[in-house]
Design an enzyme around this catalytic site. Structure first.
Site, PDB file in Angstrom:
ATOM      1  N   PRO A  72       0.813  -1.228   0.000  1.00 53.78           N
ATOM      2  CG  PRO A  72      -0.929  -1.598   1.507  1.00 53.78           C
ATOM      3  CD  PRO A  72       0.379  -2.174   1.051  1.00 53.78           C
ATOM      4  CB  CYS A  73       1.323   3.777  -2.497  1.00 54.15           C
ATOM      5  SG  CYS A  73      -0.235   4.238  -3.305  1.00 54.15           S
ATOM      6  CD  GLN A  74      -3.489   3.164   0.671  1.00 49.22           C
ATOM      7  OE1 GLN A  74      -2.417   2.585   0.758  1.00 49.22           O
ATOM      8  NE2 GLN A  74      -4.606   2.540   0.316  1.00 49.22           N
ATOM      9  CB  ILE A  76       4.714   5.980   0.116  1.00 48.19           C
ATOM     10  CG1 ILE A  76       5.229   5.065   1.231  1.00 48.19           C
ATOM     11  CG2 ILE A  76       5.849   6.347  -0.832  1.00 48.19           C
ATOM     12  CD1 ILE A  76       5.766   3.734   0.748  1.00 48.19           C
ATOM     13  CB  SER A  77       0.760   8.533  -2.556  1.00 49.87           C
ATOM     14  OG  SER A  77       0.269   9.436  -3.510  1.00 49.87           O
TER      15      SER A  77
END
Length: 297
Positions: A72-74, A76-77
């Site tokens: 999951p990139c939430q 990091i984005s």
């Protein structure tokens, strides 16, 4: 080679790996809507599966040559909270490495020879770049030598400007082959803005694109309220869920199976935005091989 598909979403990794001749033997996904689409598209009857990476018993994990995962990139984005590995979602990277450590201690022969990892471009710089370094150090400690490259989907046959960082981990002593660098597979194209809408909200949502140019990076589109907009003759319209699947390299038959299985348009938009681009995975997967001498050993 046998592939275990972690954080599988709707199976973008799987389609690319299978197109290159590899075989999926199991998958893990927690979102019930994504699981529904995955089952419709890939029809993985009889395969090992689990819904939560955090509760897997390492002894149950099927033996595979390659583990793929876009964790999951939430956190990091650029659009997220920038917490990096300090966030609840993106720290699930360590749920995977925990499994690897447990399997290594239990039976090293069951360790995957390759890891294929994907995340957003900001993974390179979030928290001053320390999280990206930490990920590599963690994998190094477990026994994987890493190589990485920033790739853009527009260079691999789809009209979408989508930059993602890919990491390939090589288990030491297994005779795996170097994958990167990958060269661009398609001609340079440019994003063409046809105009802007006078609407409140972020500028990206108000842009209208020329269908002959590049599309912007697909996101989850908040379940279908922030779709990219294109000109169509004398009118402006939003991209359809089918078109969003195409921008990720999914064939129409895959979209049709998901749609016919009763998945809503809002979920289809979200699933397209969360996926990896199949074309990019295919180009990487073609290079993933193990030397014959290592196989015999």
């Amino acid at each position: 080679m046998r592939v275990l598909d972690l954080f599988s979403g709707i199976g973008g990794f799987r389609l690319g790996m299978e197109a290159a001749g590899h075989q999926a033997i199991g998958w893990v996904e927690i979102d019930k809507h994504a699981r529904k689409s995955y089952e419709a598209i890939h029809q993985p009857e009889g395969e090992w599966t689990h819904d939560d990476i955090r509760t897997i018993d390492y002894r149950d994990v099927p033996r595979a040559d390659i583990w793929t995962f876009g964790f999951p990139c939430q956190d990091i984005s650029v659009a997220g909270n920038q917490a990096g590995f300090g966030g609840e979602r993106s720290s699930l990277f360590f749920a995977v490495t925990k499994l690897l450590r447990q399997i290594k201690a239990w039976n090293p022969k069951r360790m995957p020879s390759y890891l294929l990892i994907e995340n957003v471009k900001n993974f390179l710089s979030v928290n001053g770049g320390w999280d990206f370094l930490l990920a590599q150090a963690e994998l190094d400690e477990i026994g994987y030598d890493c190589e990485w490259q920033l790739l853009n989907s527009k260079d691999f046959g789809v009209p979408q400007n989508r930059e993602r960082v890919f990491i390939v981990g090589h288990l030491r002593g297994r005779g795996t082959r170097k994958v990167f660098p990958l060269e661009r597979q398609s001609r340079e194209a440019h994003c063409k803005l046809a105009g802007r809408l006078a609407l409140p909200g972020k500028d990206q949502w108000n842009r209208v694109y020329d269908p002959k140019g590049l599309g912007p990076t697909l996101t989850t589109m908040q379940g279908g309220r922030q779709e990219p907009k294109v000109t169509d003759g004398y009118r402006i319209r939003k991209l359809t869920p089918r078109e969003c699947f195409r921008l990720q390299g999914f064939p129409d038959w895959a979209f049709d199976r998901a749609k016919e299985n009763g998945v809503s348009d809002s979920q289809l938009y979200k699933q397209a935005g969360n996926s990896v681009t199949v074309n990019v995975i295919y180009e990487i997967a073609k290079r993933m091989q193990i030397e014959e001498t290592a196989k015999e050993a």
